[in-house]
Write an enzyme that holds these catalytic residues in place. Structure first.
Site, mmCIF file in Angstrom:
data_model
loop_
_atom_site.group_PDB
_atom_site.id
_atom_site.type_symbol
_atom_site.label_atom_id
_atom_site.label_comp_id
_atom_site.label_asym_id
_atom_site.label_seq_id
_atom_site.Cartn_x
_atom_site.Cartn_y
_atom_site.Cartn_z
ATOM 1 N N HIS A 135 0.875 -1.180 0.000
ATOM 2 C CA HIS A 135 0.000 0.000 0.000
ATOM 3 C C HIS A 135 0.919 1.240 0.000
ATOM 4 O O HIS A 135 0.999 1.980 0.983
ATOM 5 C CB HIS A 135 -0.910 -0.031 1.231
ATOM 6 C CG HIS A 135 -2.090 0.887 1.157
ATOM 7 N ND1 HIS A 135 -2.376 1.678 0.050
ATOM 8 C CD2 HIS A 135 -3.082 1.153 2.066
ATOM 9 C CE1 HIS A 135 -3.482 2.379 0.281
ATOM 10 N NE2 HIS A 135 -3.922 2.082 1.494
ATOM 11 N N GLN A 138 -0.228 4.890 0.807
ATOM 12 C CA GLN A 138 -0.494 5.063 2.240
ATOM 13 C C GLN A 138 0.809 5.388 2.976
ATOM 14 O O GLN A 138 0.862 6.307 3.809
ATOM 15 C CB GLN A 138 -1.108 3.773 2.809
ATOM 16 C CG GLN A 138 -1.397 3.820 4.292
ATOM 17 C CD GLN A 138 -2.527 4.766 4.634
ATOM 18 O OE1 GLN A 138 -3.608 4.677 4.081
ATOM 19 N NE2 GLN A 138 -2.303 5.697 5.557
ATOM 20 N N ASP A 231 -2.792 -1.193 12.301
ATOM 21 C CA ASP A 231 -3.759 -1.353 11.208
ATOM 22 C C ASP A 231 -4.760 -2.414 11.661
ATOM 23 O O ASP A 231 -4.587 -3.046 12.717
ATOM 24 C CB ASP A 231 -2.992 -1.773 9.936
ATOM 25 C CG ASP A 231 -3.882 -1.855 8.681
ATOM 26 O OD1 ASP A 231 -5.053 -1.407 8.738
ATOM 27 O OD2 ASP A 231 -3.403 -2.374 7.645
ATOM 28 N N CYS A 272 -3.926 3.785 9.431
ATOM 29 C CA CYS A 272 -4.299 4.146 8.053
ATOM 30 C C CYS A 272 -5.799 4.363 7.899
ATOM 31 O O CYS A 272 -6.230 5.031 6.964
ATOM 32 C CB CYS A 272 -3.808 3.074 7.091
ATOM 33 S SG CYS A 272 -4.341 1.420 7.546
HETATM 34 N N1 CP Z 1 -6.404 3.927 4.304
HETATM 35 C C1 CP Z 1 -7.068 3.584 3.196
HETATM 36 O O1 CP Z 1 -6.502 3.139 2.192
HETATM 37 O O2 CP Z 1 -8.408 3.787 3.291
HETATM 38 P P1 CP Z 1 -9.493 3.349 2.202
HETATM 39 O O3 CP Z 1 -9.531 1.852 2.192
HETATM 40 O O4 CP Z 1 -10.773 3.971 2.681
HETATM 41 O O5 CP Z 1 -9.069 3.879 0.864
HETATM 42 N N1 NVA Z 2 -4.458 -3.608 5.571
HETATM 43 C C1 NVA Z 2 -5.724 -2.979 5.267
HETATM 44 C C2 NVA Z 2 -5.514 -1.580 4.837
HETATM 45 C C3 NVA Z 2 -6.767 -0.827 4.540
HETATM 46 C C4 NVA Z 2 -6.505 0.595 4.162
HETATM 47 C C5 NVA Z 2 -6.442 -3.762 4.190
HETATM 48 O O1 NVA Z 2 -5.792 -4.183 3.221
HETATM 49 O O2 NVA Z 2 -7.646 -3.966 4.310
#
Ligand code: CP
Ligand code: NVA
Length: 341
Positions: A135, A138, A231, A272
């Site tokens: 990610h 992020q 997270d 996040c």
């Molecule tokens: N933190 C994040 O990526 O949030 P969303 O899943 O809402 O985009």
């Molecule tokens: N680790 C989480 C991040 C969400 C922004 C997911 O992948 O669901």
């Protein structure tokens, strides 16, 4: 901005040097100041952005759309039902169609390989808006938030607590190794990051000066840290593992006691989002024990989670501007060396 990132994909921070990451952070800070001053240079006027998302999103989707509109571009959202990737159309075919119409693709999905395949075939920059593995947009917002709190991205040790092998932890690990942080992951052994990724991070650390610690003791992980980050315990697509994760992670819930154990009054709490921290959601009511941070921490004085969420906008804007325009010179600079104006 010193680096010219024009035409570059943004699939993983592994593809970026430490200096390029720091340049993107400088550009993000400048674009944030520029927006606050009410200046809108519309650097992406006439461009169109495909927002291809196979998983739900509030922040990343909103940040992409608002960043595009701020810069004069047109964003178009294509959800799972629109694209049917790999069901009705191959990734290579969709990539070539979208590549003929748009100037860039923000992609959120499951497999990192799909993001790579889109990048291989589209002929336009592809930005990773989250896969099961990484990610990276992020992580940029997270580092910007640390920079704002401590003056520089390496201004304090940074500790990630919880599911140490998810997409967010992986991107932070690589970004931290590239930019020279004292970075720790505190997780149960079953959720340590993959050995090959830790080995790569340690290799990168040898040249950047980063210090990488992976421990199953949250007390060791947070000692003297300036940042406690967590997270969700089960990421999107892992909903069937919630009970197993509760058993593994309940000891790693971020509490006021954990923040105090850092020994630093200036410690900040990051997440996040979305975050389970109260009983205001259906899932939290179904599983009262999924709660990766207490409400006291989430709402408390150390929490910077909404600054962090806002920073998704400025960092995603920086990535899109840098890869579609190249070295962008903000009209209003923060004065930290981020602009030539
Ligand atoms: N933190 C994040 O990526 O949030 P969303 O899943 O809402 O985009
Ligand atoms: N680790 C989480 C991040 C969400 C922004 C997911 O992948 O669901």
């Amino acid at each position: 901005m010193a680096s010219n990132l024009r035409g570059r994909h943004f699939l993983t921070l592994l593809d970026y040097s430490g200096d390029e990451i720091l340049d993107l952070l400088r550009l993000s800070a400048d674009l944030k100041a520029e927006k606050a001053s009410g200046v809108h240079p519309r650097r992406l006027l006439g461009k169109s952005i495909a927002v291809i998302f196979e998983k739900p999103s509030a922040r990343t989707r909103s940040a992409t759309v608002v960043a595009a509109v701020d810069e004069g571009a047109h964003p178009e959202y294509l959800g799972r039902e629109d694209i049917r990737l790999g069901v009705k159309e191959s990734v290579a075919d969709l990539a070539r169609v979208v590549g003929r119409m748009f100037d860039g693709i923000m992609y959120r999905g499951f497999s990192q390989k799909t993001a790579e395949e889109l990048a291989e075939w589209a002929g336009i920059p592809v930005w990773n808006a989250l896969t099961d593995l990484y990610h990276p947009t992020q992580a940029l917002a997270d580092f910007l938030t640390v920079q704002e709190a401590f003056g520089s991205v390496d201004g304090a040790p940074f500790t990630y607590v919880g599911d140490g092998r998810n997409n967010v932890a992986n991107s932070l690990l690589i970004g931290a190794a590239k930019t020279g942080l004292d970075f720790r992951i505190a997780a149960p052994r079953a959720l340590f990051p993959a050995d090959h990724l830790v080995a790569r991070a340690r290799e990168l650390a040898a040249s950047s000066g980063a210090k990488i610690t992976i421990t199953d003791s949250w007390r060791d992980g947070v000692a003297d840290t300036g940042v406690v980050y967590t997270d969700v315990w089960a990421s999107m697509g892992e909903e069937d593992r919630i009970s197993e994760r509760i058993a593994l992670l309940r000891e790693y819930r971020v509490t006021s006691e954990m923040l105090e154990s850092s020994g630093r009054p200036d410690v900040i709490f990051l997440h996040c989002l979305p975050c389970f921290h109260d009983d205001q959601t259906e899932m939290a009511r179904d599983y009262p024990e999924i709660c990766e941070a207490t409400n006291e921490v989430f709402e408390g004085e150390h929490s910077r989670v909404f600054d962090q969420a806002e920073n998704r906008l400025h960092t995603i804007k920086a990535i899109m501007v840098a890869s579609l325009v190249g070295s962008a010179d903000p009209v209003v600079a923060t004065g930290d060396g981020g602009s030539s104006h």
